[in-house]
Structure formats: C-alpha cells, structure tokens
Write an enzyme that holds these catalytic residues in place. Structure first.
Site, PDB file in Angstrom:
ATOM      1  N   ASP A   1       0.631  -1.127  -0.470  1.00 52.85           N
ATOM      2  CA  ASP A   1       0.202  -0.082   0.715  1.00 52.85           C
ATOM      3  C   ASP A   1       1.017   1.210  -0.393  1.00 52.85           C
ATOM      4  O   ASP A   1       1.890   1.575   0.563  1.00 52.85           O
ATOM      5  CB  ASP A   1      -0.873   0.211   1.193  1.00 52.85           C
ATOM      6  CG  ASP A   1      -2.317   1.063   0.901  1.00 52.85           C
ATOM      7  OD1 ASP A   1      -2.690   1.584   0.060  1.00 52.85           O
ATOM      8  OD2 ASP A   1      -2.539   1.405   2.001  1.00 52.85           O
TER       9      ASP A   1
ATOM     10  N   ASN B   1     -11.385  -2.178  -5.193  1.00 54.51           N
ATOM     11  CA  ASN B   1     -10.349  -1.565  -5.843  1.00 54.51           C
ATOM     12  C   ASN B   1     -11.427  -0.832  -6.718  1.00 54.51           C
ATOM     13  O   ASN B   1     -10.746  -0.139  -7.434  1.00 54.51           O
ATOM     14  CB  ASN B   1      -8.884  -2.037  -6.054  1.00 54.51           C
ATOM     15  CG  ASN B   1      -7.643  -1.752  -4.665  1.00 54.51           C
ATOM     16  OD1 ASN B   1      -6.776  -1.955  -4.722  1.00 54.51           O
ATOM     17  ND2 ASN B   1      -8.341  -0.934  -4.084  1.00 54.51           N
TER      18      ASN B   1
HETATM   19  C1  IPE Z   1      -5.365  -2.440   0.332  1.00 53.89           C
HETATM   20  O1  IPE Z   1      -5.224  -0.930  -0.251  1.00 53.89           O
HETATM   21  C2  IPE Z   1      -5.651  -3.250  -1.127  1.00 53.89           C
HETATM   22  C3  IPE Z   1      -4.391  -3.577  -2.255  1.00 53.89           C
HETATM   23  C4  IPE Z   1      -2.548  -2.578  -1.785  1.00 53.89           C
HETATM   24  C5  IPE Z   1      -4.051  -3.955  -3.267  1.00 53.89           C
HETATM   25  P1  IPE Z   1      -6.042   0.248  -0.126  1.00 53.89           P
HETATM   26  O2  IPE Z   1      -5.412   1.401  -0.343  1.00 53.89           O
HETATM   27  O3  IPE Z   1      -6.727  -0.695  -1.304  1.00 53.89           O
HETATM   28  O4  IPE Z   1      -7.210  -0.499   1.343  1.00 53.89           O
HETATM   29  P2  IPE Z   1      -8.042   0.710   1.784  1.00 53.89           P
HETATM   30  O5  IPE Z   1      -9.035   1.187   0.891  1.00 53.89           O
HETATM   31  O6  IPE Z   1      -6.993   2.287   1.865  1.00 53.89           O
HETATM   32  O7  IPE Z   1      -8.017   0.327   3.109  1.00 53.89           O
HETATM   33  C1  IPE Z   2      -1.852  -0.027  -2.993  1.00 53.97           C
HETATM   34  O1  IPE Z   2      -1.757   1.511  -3.264  1.00 53.97           O
HETATM   35  C2  IPE Z   2      -1.443   0.041  -4.397  1.00 53.97           C
HETATM   36  C3  IPE Z   2      -3.550  -0.529  -4.710  1.00 53.97           C
HETATM   37  C4  IPE Z   2      -4.785  -0.854  -4.166  1.00 53.97           C
HETATM   38  C5  IPE Z   2      -3.461  -1.239  -6.317  1.00 53.97           C
HETATM   39  P1  IPE Z   2      -2.891   2.773  -3.416  1.00 53.97           P
HETATM   40  O2  IPE Z   2      -2.901   3.005  -4.619  1.00 53.97           O
HETATM   41  O3  IPE Z   2      -3.772   2.091  -2.446  1.00 53.97           O
HETATM   42  O4  IPE Z   2      -1.698   3.786  -2.865  1.00 53.97           O
HETATM   43  P2  IPE Z   2      -2.667   4.951  -1.394  1.00 53.97           P
HETATM   44  O5  IPE Z   2      -2.621   4.648  -0.647  1.00 53.97           O
HETATM   45  O6  IPE Z   2      -4.099   5.560  -1.931  1.00 53.97           O
HETATM   46  O7  IPE Z   2      -1.190   5.750  -1.372  1.00 53.97           O
HETATM   47 MG    MG Z   3      -4.059   2.778  -0.453  1.00 56.50          MG
END
Ligand code: IPE
Ligand code: IPE
Ligand code: MG
Length: 224
Positions: A12, A60
């Site tokens: 993340d 997502n």
């Molecule tokens: C979790 O991250 C999913 C992945 C890393 C693929 P998110 O960014 O989607 O999680 P939330 O929405 O902040 O909980």
């Molecule tokens: C995690 O990084 C990767 C995916 C969920 C695909 P994020 O895209 O959630 O990055 P932040 O948390 O918004 O910075």
């Molecule tokens: Mg994230």
C-alpha cells in the site's frame, strides 16, 4: 529461530508516493513495480517458499476507471516482459482471486500460471481481484452444494490458498493499520508488521529488519 515459509504483503501507498513526488498516483504504481522486483529477489535469497502480494482488491473497482486501466495495463506489460525470466529463475506464478479481467489479461495470467506450474524455487501468489469475504462465501457455498461437513480442513480446501501454508508474516506498507479484506482466515496466527514507508520506498533493508524481528518472536498458538 522461526522458519519462514510464507510472507504476505499488502503493498500500500503507491498513490500517495506518486503525489508526494509531484507526479501522478499512476507514477506511484509504476514505481511500486521496482519494490516488487526487489522483494522477490530478496525472498529468494532468504529461501522463502511462498510470497503473496496484494495487487488489487475486490473493493479497488471503486477507483476511477483511468487508474484501474493503468494498473491492469501495467500488469499486462510487466507479465509480458518478465514471465520468461521468472520461469528461468524457477519461479512459480499463481493468481489468487477471481480472474474476470479482459480476455487478453485472463489468457496471459492463465498462460503464465501454466508455463511456471512445475517451478519450485518460490511460489508467487498475486492477489488480484481478491477479497477474503468473497473467498469465504464461495467456499461455504461449495461446501453446502457438495453436502460436505463444515470443518476447518474442508473450508481450507475451497479457498484460493488450498495447498499453500498460512503466512508466517504479514506486512502492510503505507502507514495504515488495517487488513482491507486480505486473507482474513489465513492470517489467524501470522505475525503482523505495519510499515510506515510507502510501498515504492520499501527496500531490502526494511524487509530484512522485519524478517530479523520475526525470527525472534515467540509464537505460542495459544500455548504458553
Ligand atoms: C489494499 O489497499 C489493497 C491493495 C494493496 C491491493 P487499499 O488502498 O485498497 O486499502 P484501503 O482502501 O485503504 O483500506
Ligand atoms: C496500493 O497503493 C496499490 C493498490 C491498491 C493497487 P494505493 O493505490 O492504495 O496507494 P495509496 O494508499 O492511495 O497511497
Ligand atoms: Mg491504499
């Protein structure tokens, strides 16, 4: 010293990294691939047998189409350019999650799985369109349909992670302390490490620090 069979990672912080660099969220996703490469390499050095990477959750899909399209294009080109090399390195590739992507990506994922299915150095489970609750609901549905006894062993037979040992270590980068619907069943006794760094900044040293901490943990499993 605890042995390490399986490390699972919630990668993340890509989006925030991109914006912090005064670039786009998508630039963060691209940079995140370098961390993926680093951590695969280091896991092989540590002789870790399973590495599970959370790349896209069932939630997502709520994101803007532009970002979703970018992510899947990135994955496509990553697979096309790296799969032969992974195969040469004896890496087994598996998707956990529901493969309902474009025809092209589904084919690509299936062929990558097939091509590497006999490899044994390390297994990389890429969690794509993965959600723990969806996985469990489906497992229960199949158990009921087949009129099978509901017990732990049978539930595990119907999870994506069938035949994969539970993670010893769960890491979440990006300075957020939540599980976001990842492997809720499988991490019942995992050691959890929340890492402040954003995923594209996460490096070998950060990984080694976690592994060294883990090695010294006393794992009780309810015992004393
Ligand atoms: C979790 O991250 C999913 C992945 C890393 C693929 P998110 O960014 O989607 O999680 P939330 O929405 O902040 O909980
Ligand atoms: C995690 O990084 C990767 C995916 C969920 C695909 P994020 O895209 O959630 O990055 P932040 O948390 O918004 O910075
Ligand atoms: Mg994230």
């Amino acid at each position: 010293m605890n042995p390490i069979n399986h490390v699972a990672i919630i990668m993340d912080g890509n989006g925030r990294w991109g914006l912090k660099q005064k670039k786009s969220r998508n630039a963060g996703h691209k940079a995140g691939l370098k961390s993926v490469e680093r951590i695969i390499k280091k896991s092989i050095e540590y002789n870790i047998k399973f590495l599970t990477l959370f790349a896209f959750s069932t939630e997502n899909w709520k994101r803007p189409k532009k970002e979703i399209d970018y992510l899947f294009n990135l994955l496509e080109s990553f697979l096309i350019s790296r799969i032969d090399e992974f195969d040469k390195q004896d890496i087994k590739f598996k998707v956990i999650g529901k493969k309902n992507f474009s025809k092209k990506l589904n084919l690509l994922l299936n062929s990558a799985e097939k091509k590497t299915s006999k490899n044994s150095k390390i297994q990389i489970n890429l969690a794509l369109n993965y959600g723990s609750k969806f996985e469990l609901v489906n497992a229960f549905k199949k158990i009921i349909k087949n009129n099978i006894n509901i017990d732990e062993k049978n539930i595990e037979k119907f999870l994506y992670t069938k035949n994969i040992p539970n993670p010893d270590i769960l890491i979440r980068t990006g300075n957020t302390k939540r599980l976001s619907n990842f492997l809720l069943w499988q991490i019942a006794y995992s050691e959890i490490f929340f890492e402040k760094k954003l995923w594209p900044d996460f490096n070998e040293t950060d990984y080694s620090k976690i592994i060294n901490k883990f090695k010294k943990v006393k794992r009780n499993y309810g015992n004393i």
